[in-house]
Each structure stands twice: as C-alpha cells, then as structure tokens.
Design an enzyme around this catalytic site. Structure first.
Site, PDB file in Angstrom:
ATOM      1  NE  ARG A   1      -2.242  -1.436   3.429  1.00 18.96           N
ATOM      2  CZ  ARG A   1      -2.643  -1.295   4.698  1.00 18.96           C
ATOM      3  NH1 ARG A   1      -3.800  -0.708   4.968  1.00 18.96           N
ATOM      4  NH2 ARG A   1      -1.899  -1.729   5.689  1.00 18.96           N
TER       5      ARG A   1
ATOM      6  CG  ASN B   1      -4.316  -4.376   3.202  1.00 19.78           C
ATOM      7  OD1 ASN B   1      -3.711  -4.356   2.139  1.00 19.78           O
ATOM      8  ND2 ASN B   1      -3.698  -4.362   4.373  1.00 19.78           N
TER       9      ASN B   1
END
Length: 771
Positions: A24, A42
């Site tokens: 990320r 996520n």
C-alpha cells in the site's frame, strides 16, 4: 494530471502476496508521483486500488505495479474494471481503511528478515530505535507469526496489544516514511520488551536491555539459553563450546543430528563454508533459510555441531534480536528449535518456562505473542539449483499455483513424517509450515492447530480431505473421519512425483523416479525405489528396486544392521547369488543370538514386510561399511554414507544389474552388495561409498532409459527423500541429461515427505476435475 474530460476511473484488484510487504505505501508513492487521484486499501487478502486518470496513465500504472513491486511481493494477477468517474475524487491519493474480502482467497505473507535500513538504525547510537530488539518497517519484520486475522492491519495482529506512541504513530501515518502503514511498528517506548528468567525462576529477574545482557553473559560463559524467536522458542549456545553442545544434545534427546549455526554476515559465513553466488543469494534472501554447505577445514566450530559430517547448516540473523546477539557475542552461535526431539517448538511463555527452563541457564522471553508456530526453513544447492529441505519461516505460507484448478476446496494432510498440510481453493494452493513427525500427542495437536489456522485465515472450508493411502498414518486417520465421498487417498510415491510435476506446471505424462524410505504400495508391499509412468490423474509402475524383508518392520528402520541382514539373508531372488554373511565387520560383530533371531523371522515370514526401498538399500550399505548399525534420527545412515563419499570424484560404479520381472524392469541389488563387501576389504570406505552412489545413479538411468524407450515419454520428475542426497542427485541428473531427457527436480517444494501434501493436492485437483 488528466483533465476531467479525458479521465476515467477504474478499480484495480491486486492478488497475490501483497499484504504485509509494503504494497500500500508503494502504491501511494507511485500513484502520487504519477499525479493520479484515488485510494488504496487492503480488502480481505488482496489490495484494492480505485484510481482516476487518463487511459495511458492507468495502463502505465498497471504495468508499473507489476514491474516495480516491493521485493517481497508476489503478484499473481491484476483485475481491472471500470468505475463511474464520479465515484473517485478528482484530486489526491489516500490509504484508506481496510475492507472485507470479496471472494478471492486471502494470502498470509511470510515473515521477512530485518532489512538493511533497519539494521543500520539498530546499531546507530543517534537513532531512537538504537538496539531495540523489535524494530521493523514496511519492508521487513514478523508477518505470518503475528497475524490473527485478515485483512492485514495492526488491529488484527498481536501488536494490537501495544498502542503506538505519538512518534511511532506519526511515522505510521506519514506517506514519505519507510514505516508508513508498517503494522508491527514499535519502539522502546511503546513496544514489546525482553524479560530474563534465570534458571529456576518463574518471574523475570531483568527486563529490557538488562535482560539481553544477562542472556548474553550466560552464553558467553559457555551456557545454554532458551530465546523466544519469531516463530517459536530457540535454544542458543556458543558453537565452539563442546560442553554446551553436549548439554544441548542431552536436553533435546538428539545424540547425532547436526545443529544449525547462525553467523553475523556473509563474511563470517565464508569462514565456515565456501560461498558461491547461489549459496550467498540463498543465505541473504528475505527468507533467511538455513543453507547446507560443505564445511571448511578448520572451521572454528566444535566437532559436536555436526559429528563426522562434512556439511554445516549455516544461516544469517533474521530478527533484530538475533543481530544483537551475534554482534555482541562476536562468535558463531548454535541456534536450534526450542523443543525436545519429536516435540513441537514451544511458542507460549509458560510452557516454555516449564519445559525449557530446567534444561537451560535461563529463558530470554518477550511479551509479543506468537500466533503461529514456524521453524526455520532449510535449503541446499544441488547441481546449481536451489532446493528446499524444510519449508517453513520465510517461505510458508506463500501459495503455489496448481496446474489444474480444483473444482472443490481441498485440504491435503500429507504423511506421517515431516508433515505439512496444503489448503486449496481453485488453483490456489497454500502449503503450510513444517509441522514435523506425527509421533506424539503434542505434535498431533500442532497438526490440528495448523489446520485450524490455515482454514480460518484463508477463509477456505475444505469439502474434500486428501490423504496418504497408508491407513496407519495419523494424518490418514484424521481424513478417514470424513465420509468416503469427502475424502480421497493418494499413493505415497505418486504424490512425491506429482509434487515435482505440479511445481513445474506439468500435467503429464512424465516418468516419475520416486526414491524414499517407505510408502505403502498398491500390491500391499512397501515401496521406495520406484519408476512410474504418471500424470496428475494416475500412474503405472514400470520399474523398481529389488525387494528385501525388513526384520521387525519399524525396528529395522531404526537399526540398519537388521536391514542389511534382510538383504543378505532374504532378498528377492532375481537370479544373482546372495553374498555370504561376513564373519567380520559390522555384521560379524552382531550378537549371534540376534542374527539367528533375524534368520528365523525371515525364514518364517514373521514381521518381515518386503520393501523395494532405495532408502533402505542406502541404510544397508552404510551398515556394511561400518557407518552405522543403529541410528538416532530418520535418514542418519544415508547421511553418513553420503558424507563418507564427500570429496571423491565420479568414480567407477560398483556392479549393478537389471532384470525383467512380472512386466517390470527391476534393479537387482545383490551384485552391488556383493561388490560392496568385496571392495571394502581392499579399498577405503570413502571410495566404496562413492562407487555405490555411481552404481545407483547408473542403474537409475538404465531403468528410466528402458521406460522412456517403451513409452516414448522423455520428461522425468524426481521426488522422494533420497533425492536430498546431493551427490546422488547430481549423478542422476548428469546421466539423464546424457540420455537427452528433460529432468525436473523439486525447488520450492521439499523433495522429502514435507512436499507430499502439495503432491496430494495436485493429484486430487486433477482427479476431481476429470483430468
């Protein structure tokens, strides 16, 4: 930045090992640098990106996600779908809260060794994490061993017990920081702490830096210490301290099996073992496995580390605590699993104090819980190819892809020794960590706990359980609790060669060479030296080793002298005369009563199961050469036989012979054994051991050549624990290459029984699909 009139919006789902590897933050930095708007989160076990931009920019983003992904990431697929442009903001890019799973199988990232940037901070007096044993960042640190649930966020890890201090939270929320969304982030002000329990003490005597100093002092004085590692407790001592190693062997009930040695860096490793490019790359990889390598003459470690063996298992520190121990003590350390032989590794503090405390000078614990038990992985390089001996920390539970997707969710439960389990959804196969030998209640509990954790975290409810055809294995008994429609048996050696085929994306047909200790065959005998014409859906035996009885069954496995007697007194008659029982040597020194007992057992067929096993033939030859009439661990005699041949070239083969029997080509071992006895009267043991390896390799090539000529199949898959033997594997590969055959060797999947569950899963998926 694209204008509103030329931009469009898309959702990009990134599947694979993309959580817990800094993915990320990587997406955030990449999208921001490209001037794209949107967010990343996520979602279950994958990463979901919503992005807005022009078509060329979105295409470039997809390409760069794959090409520039973090080193530990593994992308299996990207799914790109259009979104209404109004659903994504026109400016700015954010990391947003995680979402629920959307049907894809979640992936649990393996633990990652401490990265170079964190090591620099660890030893930088000016850094606020100087000498903090639990530092990590988005690129390194614990993952599988701290995750309690998915998606992977701090709240669903054991680090949720440690609220971040303001300094850590600022780093965690700063997109420009290496610890941006690093879930296990911590420092000395807010994170886990060490605790030192001296021998006999239930409560800690020291905490923090004093705890580490106390443990190091005990080791420096030649003591033995239990240390709480990443995936379980470990026993640690000075690798040059003979007395400490003697004590360690007594504590673990491990009289002969070698121990692994941890050293500070590649330069220190090179003082113990010669390093080539492949070995150095394995040692320094994020998985940090133990690597088996030839021992240098005069390596500065005690002989008791690996008694009478020319190979050492060496690895580098993979946690900050290990780095501190190695730097402070400035010597190689034995670092081995914190258990007694046959037991699972201790992971919980109170049982560790109870079991390991009385065996050691103290226990160095900490207060970060371990959610999953992970031993150290073990690898070696064979003929220039990295291969896996034990797949655990650093590799598991990263998934593998099956050549044939399964139409039903599967759980393959492996065998009895070196047990692993594999969970399957579609073509997604999660090979779990090494469990061990299912020999007692504690290990069986660990087997059940591994299954519970894998199925829960990966959100897969198995519809079919796949097991070995041997009904006596505890793993098979677990499967047999299911109704017949929801379980599937796979023959042991078919699973071995299928594991190799599946790892290389093969469906078949192929010729499988399955050499191991023992597995139940279709004819009710014990197999272990087999040539199969196989695919993932089935097999036919086309060659084998000659059979010999195993007097006492399992007792013969523990006592190779009995196996040798079985060959000399009762081998399958294949036209060669049996060698006479030697009056001297290891068999000549056996008590006459034992020899006569074995002779009667063989004559009457009492508890003497016949076996066509390559592994047992290696045991018999080791015994005849005086390398072990009894063993303390599985495969020890064969390890000694390989060690005896170390340093010898590709010597002329001992005698060998193939015969045709019942439609199969059979390797008759009696000429080889007769030659072993004759040659050993005049030649050094090392020479005879080397010539025996050559004989088995030549006989193997001849068996495969006959099978290839009869079937037209020219692809070969090797499998089974005997192919852990580096010398034999190299000789077999060379001879099959000379026959212009394409040969595959296991790499990421263990060739021993640790790979059985993956092979079982591949077979079951293909069978249930119908091919």
């Amino acid at each position: 930045m694209a204008t509103a009139t030329t931009s469009r919006a898309a959702r990009i789902e990134v599947h694979g090992t993309v959580q817990g590897v800094g993915f990320r933050p990587f997406v955030y930095r990449l999208a921001t640098a490209m001037g794209l708007a949107g967010d990343v989160r996520n979602a279950g076990g994958h990463v979901e990106i919503r992005v807005r931009g022009a078509d060329p920019e979105l295409a470039a983003l997809s390409d760069r996600l794959v090409a520039e992904a973090p080193p530990a990431a593994r992308i299996s697929r990207l799914l790109v779908t259009d979104l209404p442009a109004t659903t994504v903001p026109e400016a700015g890019f954010r990391v947003v809260a995680s979402g629920a799973a959307t049907g894809a199988v979640p992936e649990v990232p393996p633990d990652l060794a401490t990265c170079a940037a964190c090591v620099r901070e660890l030893f930088d007096p000016a850094d606020r994490r100087h000498r903090y044993p639990f530092l990590n960042c988005a690129d390194c640190g614990p993952r599988a061993t701290v995750i309690e649930d998915l998606p992977y966020d701090r709240a669903r890890t054991t680090m949720s017990r440690f609220p971040m201090c303001s300094a850590c939270r600022a780093e965690y929320l700063d997109p420009a920081n290496r610890r941006f969304h690093a879930e296990p982030i911590a420092c000395a002000d807010c994170g886990p702490r060490l605790a030192w329990h001296p021998a006999g003490a239930d409560e800690p005597a020291d905490v923090g830096v004093d705890a580490l100093a106390a443990a190091e002092d005990a080791i420096a004085r030649g003591g033995l210490v239990a240390v709480k590692g990443i995936g379980g407790y470990q026993l640690v001592c000075d690798a040059s301290a003979e007395a400490a190693l003697t004590r360690l062997r007594a504590a673990k009930h491990r009289p002969g099996k070698p121990f692994a040695i941890m050293v500070g860096d590649l330069r220190a490793a090179d003082r113990l073992v010669p390093l080539d490019e492949e070995a150095a790359a394995l040692l320094g990889s994020p998985a940090r496995p133990v690597v088996l390598l030839p021992r240098r003459d005069h390596a500065p470690v005690a002989a008791a580390v690996a008694p009478n063996l020319p190979v050492l298992g060496v690895f580098l520190p993979y946690s900050p605590l290990h780095h501190l121990l190695l730097a402070d003590l400035a010597r190689p350390l034995v670092v081995t699993s914190g258990n007694r032989s046959g037991e699972p590794i201790a992971t919980e503090d109170r049982p560790a104090l109870t079991r390991l405390g009385p065996l050691t000078d103290g226990v160095l614990a900490h207060d970060r819980p371990i959610t999953a038990r992970y031993d150290d992985s073990v690898c070696r390089v064979v003929a220039g190819r990295p291969t896996t001996v034990r797949r655990a920390r650093g590799y598991a539970p990263a998934p593998r892809t099956l050549p044939v997707p399964s139409p039903r969710p599967l759980l393959a439960v492996g065998g009895h020794l070196k047990n692993t389990v594999t969970l399957v959804d579609g073509d997604h196969a999660v090979l779990g960590p090494h469990v061990g030998d299912l020999a007692d209640a504690d290990t069986l509990d660990a087997f059940h706990e591994t299954i519970r954790q894998l199925t829960r975290l990966h959100a897969v409810d198995p519809d079919v359980v796949v097991h070995d055809a041997h009904p006596g294995y505890l793993s098979s008994q677990y499967a047999r609790r299911r109704p017949a429609s929801r379980r599937l048996a796979v023959q042991h050696h078919h699973a071995h060669v299928a594991a190799t085929a599946a790892e290389h994306g093969l469906r078949g047909p192929f010729l499988g060479v399955a050499y191991d200790g023992l597995g139940l065959g279709d004819d009710g005998t014990l197999w272990g030296g087999e040539i199969l014409l196989a695919s993932l859906t089935g097999y036919r035996r086309v060659g084998r080793f000659g059979r010999a009885p195993l007097p006492g069954g399992e007792a013969a496995v523990r006592r190779p002298a009995r196996t040798a007697l079985g060959y000399l007194l009762g081998a399958e008659p294949l036209g060669s005369p049996a060698p006479e029982l030697p009056a001297d040597g290891p068999l000549g020194r056996l008590p006459r009563g034992e020899v006569e007992l074995v002779r009667r057992m063989i004559d009457r067929g009492v508890n003497c199961p016949p076996a066509s096993s390559a592994g047992r033939l290696f045991d018999a030859v080791a015994c005849l050469l005086g390398l072990g009439g009894a063993v303390s661990y599985e495969g020890e005699a064969a390890v000694r036989l390989e060690a005896a041949a170390h340093g010898r070239g590709d010597l002329r083969a001992l005698a060998w012979r193939l015969v045709r029997r019942d439609g199969l080509w059979v390797y008759d071992p009696l000429p080889t054994l007769r030659d072993v006895l004759t040659a050993s009267r005049e030649a050094p043991v090392a020479e005879v051991a080397a010539r025996f390896h050559t004989a088995v390799a030549e006989a193997t090539a001849a068996l495969v050549e006959q099978a290839a000529a009869a079937t037209g199949v020219r692809t070969v898959c090797l499998g089974g624990g005997v192919f852990q033997n580096q010398r034999l594997t190299r000789l077999v590969l060379d001879r099959l290459a000379a026959l212009d055959l394409t040969t595959h060797l296991p790499g990421q999947v263990p060739t021993n029984d640790g790979g059985l569950s993956f092979g079982q899963a591949a077979v079951a998926a293909a069978v249930l699909t119908g091919g």
